[in-house]
Design a protein around this motif. Structure first.
Motif, PDB file in Angstrom:
ATOM      1  N   TYR A 194       5.874 -12.375   0.978  1.00 30.07           N
ATOM      2  CA  TYR A 194       5.962 -11.169   1.803  1.00 30.07           C
ATOM      3  C   TYR A 194       4.565 -10.735   2.213  1.00 30.07           C
ATOM      4  O   TYR A 194       3.642 -10.707   1.390  1.00 30.07           O
ATOM      5  N   GLU A 195       4.418 -10.400   3.470  1.00 32.11           N
ATOM      6  CA  GLU A 195       3.134  -9.899   3.977  1.00 32.11           C
ATOM      7  C   GLU A 195       3.403  -8.751   4.935  1.00 32.11           C
ATOM      8  O   GLU A 195       4.360  -8.794   5.713  1.00 32.11           O
ATOM      9  N   ALA A 196       2.584  -7.723   4.881  1.00 30.80           N
ATOM     10  CA  ALA A 196       2.729  -6.592   5.798  1.00 30.80           C
ATOM     11  C   ALA A 196       1.359  -6.186   6.318  1.00 30.80           C
ATOM     12  O   ALA A 196       0.406  -6.041   5.545  1.00 30.80           O
ATOM     13  N   THR A 197       1.268  -6.032   7.627  1.00 33.75           N
ATOM     14  CA  THR A 197       0.065  -5.483   8.253  1.00 33.75           C
ATOM     15  C   THR A 197       0.321  -4.011   8.537  1.00 33.75           C
ATOM     16  O   THR A 197       1.319  -3.655   9.180  1.00 33.75           O
ATOM     17  N   ILE A 198      -0.572  -3.163   8.037  1.00 36.32           N
ATOM     18  CA  ILE A 198      -0.411  -1.707   8.118  1.00 36.32           C
ATOM     19  C   ILE A 198      -1.390  -1.156   9.151  1.00 36.32           C
ATOM     20  O   ILE A 198      -2.610  -1.374   9.055  1.00 36.32           O
ATOM     21  N   GLU A 199      -0.864  -0.428  10.116  1.00 34.31           N
ATOM     22  CA  GLU A 199      -1.699   0.205  11.140  1.00 34.31           C
ATOM     23  C   GLU A 199      -1.268   1.662  11.283  1.00 34.31           C
ATOM     24  O   GLU A 199      -0.085   1.948  11.489  1.00 34.31           O
ATOM     25  N   ASP A 200      -2.205   2.566  11.138  1.00 34.43           N
ATOM     26  CA  ASP A 200      -1.912   3.995  11.254  1.00 34.43           C
ATOM     27  C   ASP A 200      -3.206   4.692  11.672  1.00 34.43           C
ATOM     28  O   ASP A 200      -4.015   5.081  10.819  1.00 34.43           O
ATOM     29  N   PRO A 201      -3.446   4.862  12.971  1.00 39.07           N
ATOM     30  CA  PRO A 201      -4.725   5.422  13.435  1.00 39.07           C
ATOM     31  C   PRO A 201      -4.978   6.852  12.989  1.00 39.07           C
ATOM     32  O   PRO A 201      -6.129   7.312  12.998  1.00 39.07           O
ATOM     33  N   ASN A 202      -3.944   7.574  12.572  1.00 37.74           N
ATOM     34  CA  ASN A 202      -4.153   8.929  12.057  1.00 37.74           C
ATOM     35  C   ASN A 202      -4.694   8.940  10.637  1.00 37.74           C
ATOM     36  O   ASN A 202      -5.178   9.979  10.163  1.00 37.74           O
ATOM     37  N   VAL A 203      -4.610   7.789   9.962  1.00 43.88           N
ATOM     38  CA  VAL A 203      -4.995   7.737   8.550  1.00 43.88           C
ATOM     39  C   VAL A 203      -6.068   6.680   8.281  1.00 43.88           C
ATOM     40  O   VAL A 203      -7.027   6.938   7.541  1.00 43.88           O
ATOM     41  N   PHE A 204      -5.937   5.514   8.895  1.00 43.18           N
ATOM     42  CA  PHE A 204      -6.809   4.390   8.562  1.00 43.18           C
ATOM     43  C   PHE A 204      -7.737   4.033   9.724  1.00 43.18           C
ATOM     44  O   PHE A 204      -7.351   4.126  10.897  1.00 43.18           O
ATOM     45  N   ALA A 226      -8.756  11.635   6.101  1.00 44.68           N
ATOM     46  CA  ALA A 226      -7.598  11.058   5.435  1.00 44.68           C
ATOM     47  C   ALA A 226      -7.904  10.744   3.973  1.00 44.68           C
ATOM     48  O   ALA A 226      -7.038  10.880   3.103  1.00 44.68           O
ATOM     49  N   LEU A 227      -9.130  10.340   3.692  1.00 41.52           N
ATOM     50  CA  LEU A 227      -9.508  10.067   2.303  1.00 41.52           C
ATOM     51  C   LEU A 227      -9.441  11.347   1.477  1.00 41.52           C
ATOM     52  O   LEU A 227      -8.994  11.328   0.322  1.00 41.52           O
ATOM     53  N   ALA A 228      -9.854  12.447   2.067  1.00 42.96           N
ATOM     54  CA  ALA A 228      -9.762  13.724   1.355  1.00 42.96           C
ATOM     55  C   ALA A 228      -8.303  14.063   1.059  1.00 42.96           C
ATOM     56  O   ALA A 228      -7.981  14.570  -0.024  1.00 42.96           O
ATOM     57  N   ASP A 241       2.562   4.614  -2.853  1.00 41.87           N
ATOM     58  CA  ASP A 241       2.606   4.400  -4.307  1.00 41.87           C
ATOM     59  C   ASP A 241       2.539   5.742  -5.006  1.00 41.87           C
ATOM     60  O   ASP A 241       2.431   6.798  -4.364  1.00 41.87           O
ATOM     61  N   ARG A 242       2.577   5.710  -6.326  1.00 37.52           N
ATOM     62  CA  ARG A 242       2.546   6.946  -7.099  1.00 37.52           C
ATOM     63  C   ARG A 242       1.153   7.556  -7.197  1.00 37.52           C
ATOM     64  O   ARG A 242       1.010   8.670  -7.692  1.00 37.52           O
ATOM     65  N   SER A 243       0.142   6.837  -6.759  1.00 38.92           N
ATOM     66  CA  SER A 243      -1.226   7.358  -6.881  1.00 38.92           C
ATOM     67  C   SER A 243      -1.660   8.172  -5.671  1.00 38.92           C
ATOM     68  O   SER A 243      -2.764   8.704  -5.653  1.00 38.92           O
ATOM     69  N   GLY A 244      -0.816   8.265  -4.641  1.00 40.14           N
ATOM     70  CA  GLY A 244      -1.142   9.123  -3.511  1.00 40.14           C
ATOM     71  C   GLY A 244      -1.578   8.420  -2.246  1.00 40.14           C
ATOM     72  O   GLY A 244      -1.885   9.091  -1.254  1.00 40.14           O
ATOM     73  N   ASN A 245      -1.630   7.087  -2.209  1.00 40.56           N
ATOM     74  CA  ASN A 245      -1.860   6.403  -0.939  1.00 40.56           C
ATOM     75  C   ASN A 245      -0.705   6.738  -0.005  1.00 40.56           C
ATOM     76  O   ASN A 245       0.458   6.705  -0.414  1.00 40.56           O
ATOM     77  N   TYR A 246      -0.996   7.047   1.237  1.00 39.08           N
ATOM     78  CA  TYR A 246       0.033   7.636   2.093  1.00 39.08           C
ATOM     79  C   TYR A 246      -0.099   7.163   3.538  1.00 39.08           C
ATOM     80  O   TYR A 246      -1.077   6.498   3.923  1.00 39.08           O
ATOM     81  N   THR A 247       0.893   7.521   4.354  1.00 34.55           N
ATOM     82  CA  THR A 247       0.895   7.194   5.780  1.00 34.55           C
ATOM     83  C   THR A 247       1.375   8.404   6.574  1.00 34.55           C
ATOM     84  O   THR A 247       1.863   9.384   6.007  1.00 34.55           O
ATOM     85  N   GLU A 280      -5.142  -6.726   0.588  1.00 38.10           N
ATOM     86  CA  GLU A 280      -6.140  -7.739   0.881  1.00 38.10           C
ATOM     87  C   GLU A 280      -7.543  -7.164   0.726  1.00 38.10           C
ATOM     88  O   GLU A 280      -7.891  -6.165   1.340  1.00 38.10           O
ATOM     89  N   GLY A 281      -8.347  -7.792  -0.142  1.00 36.46           N
ATOM     90  CA  GLY A 281      -9.704  -7.315  -0.387  1.00 36.46           C
ATOM     91  C   GLY A 281      -9.771  -6.064  -1.244  1.00 36.46           C
ATOM     92  O   GLY A 281     -10.861  -5.529  -1.464  1.00 36.46           O
ATOM     93  N   ASN A 282      -8.623  -5.555  -1.707  1.00 37.56           N
ATOM     94  CA  ASN A 282      -8.561  -4.344  -2.543  1.00 37.56           C
ATOM     95  C   ASN A 282      -9.158  -3.133  -1.838  1.00 37.56           C
ATOM     96  O   ASN A 282      -9.623  -2.194  -2.479  1.00 37.56           O
ATOM     97  N   ASP A 283      -9.175  -3.133  -0.512  1.00 38.06           N
ATOM     98  CA  ASP A 283      -9.823  -2.067   0.255  1.00 38.06           C
ATOM     99  C   ASP A 283      -8.830  -1.450   1.230  1.00 38.06           C
ATOM    100  O   ASP A 283      -8.249  -2.151   2.052  1.00 38.06           O
ATOM    101  N   ILE A 284      -8.635  -0.129   1.123  1.00 37.13           N
ATOM    102  CA  ILE A 284      -7.820   0.605   2.086  1.00 37.13           C
ATOM    103  C   ILE A 284      -8.790   1.445   2.929  1.00 37.13           C
ATOM    104  O   ILE A 284      -9.451   2.340   2.405  1.00 37.13           O
ATOM    105  N   PRO A 285      -8.892   1.184   4.229  1.00 40.60           N
ATOM    106  CA  PRO A 285      -9.939   1.802   5.062  1.00 40.60           C
ATOM    107  C   PRO A 285      -9.566   3.199   5.561  1.00 40.60           C
ATOM    108  O   PRO A 285      -9.330   3.413   6.758  1.00 40.60           O
ATOM    109  N   TYR A 286      -9.529   4.163   4.662  1.00 45.13           N
ATOM    110  CA  TYR A 286      -9.238   5.531   5.063  1.00 45.13           C
ATOM    111  C   TYR A 286     -10.343   6.099   5.945  1.00 45.13           C
ATOM    112  O   TYR A 286     -11.531   5.840   5.729  1.00 45.13           O
ATOM    113  N   GLY A 287      -9.938   6.922   6.918  1.00 48.11           N
ATOM    114  CA  GLY A 287     -10.903   7.747   7.610  1.00 48.11           C
ATOM    115  C   GLY A 287     -11.346   8.880   6.690  1.00 48.11           C
ATOM    116  O   GLY A 287     -10.678   9.171   5.689  1.00 48.11           O
ATOM    117  N   PRO A 288     -12.479   9.560   6.997  1.00 49.80           N
ATOM    118  CA  PRO A 288     -13.015  10.590   6.084  1.00 49.80           C
ATOM    119  C   PRO A 288     -12.019  11.705   5.753  1.00 49.80           C
ATOM    120  O   PRO A 288     -11.842  12.055   4.585  1.00 49.80           O
TER     121      PRO A 288
END
Length: 262
Positions: free
Chosen positions: A213-223, A89-91, A187-193, A79-87
């Motif tokens: 199909y819809e999924a809400t993703i929550e992971d405070p260690n990553v996002f 986690a983005l590294a 995915d194969r590009s390295g997005n992870y949990t 949704e919105g093409n945005d994955i809100p990584y923390g700093p």
């Protein structure tokens, strides 16, 4: 210029014919726009059974991506093409991308976890009973069980597919998934949990041949915040549709990694 009576008569007749056609089509149109009511199982649940498959390229990258060597272009399921990584986690995500040809679990023929199983380029089959819903993916014979009307087990557990507990909200199956390990990729590009991943899925049969199909993703260690993905699953309707044998061959090699210049 005057208008002849014959012209007025033709116009009136034409309008009358159009009105009759619209009136006749009215009930059919109304029926076509009414909310779809899914068929029921013998237990009265909405019937999600069948062989289904995602038709997208999200397994390569769940965000927008251009075509490149062996990779088809694709639009985001995020949704919105945005994955809100923390700093930090983005590294890690960027490091995953650089090492994707040797670290992606799918490339090693491992099970890929939830929700990635749902958008792999392989069909999956859904079976239902009163107390549980079972899924089997053609990819490495991956099984998944969704237990209905029960709670997650207490304690610390790590299952690649997570622990899935479901309930019905009207015609929508809502599934709460926890108890994941570290190291699952989206995915194969390295997005992870991470092991703190919590997924809430929603399955809604919107017509005879599609499940939304819809999924809400929550992971405070990553996002930094929860985010959503969504896409349709398509029912396989060809004659004698069935899951076939898929023998996975690991595609990750040192040679791949050495030759990667992206």
């Amino acid at each position: 210029m005057g208008i002849r009576v014959r012209d007025l008569t033709r116009t009136a007749v034409g309008c009358a014919v159009v009105a009759l056609l619209v009136a006749a089509a009215g009930p059919a149109w109304a029926q076509g726009t009414a909310a779809y009511k899914a068929p029921r199982t013998v237990d009265g649940q909405p019937d999600l059974q069948g062989i289904w498959q995602a038709v997208n390229s999200a397994n390569f990258n769940i965000q927008d991506h251009s075509a490149s060597l062996g990779i088809p272009a694709g639009q985001a399921i995020v949704e919105g093409n945005d994955i809100p990584y923390g700093p930090l986690a983005l590294a890690q995500r960027q490091a995953n991308y650089r090492n994707r040809f040797k670290d992606d679990p799918e490339g090693k023929c491992f099970m890929v976890g939830t929700p990635r199983m749902m958008y792999l380029p392989h069909p999956l089959q859904i079976f239902q009973t009163k107390n549980q819903i079972n899924m089997v993916s053609e990819y490495v014979h991956t099984p998944r069980t969704i237990r209905l009307g029960s709670e997650h087990p207490k304690g610390q557990f790590e299952w690649i597919m997570g622990d899935s507990r479901g309930h019905w909200e009207g015609d929508t199956l809502v599934v709460d998934v926890t108890h994941f390990p570290d190291g699952n990729w989206l995915d194969r590009s390295g997005n992870y949990t991470s092991a703190s991943l919590h997924v809430v899925e929603r399955y809604t049969r919107i017509d005879p041949d599609h499940i939304q199909y819809e999924a809400t993703i929550e992971d405070p260690n990553v996002f930094a915040r929860p985010w959503k993905m969504s896409f349709p699953l398509y029912r396989r309707v060809e004659k004698n549709a069935q899951l076939l044998e898929y023998e996975c061959q690991a595609y990750l090699t040192a040679e791949h990694d050495k030759n990667d210049t992206q």
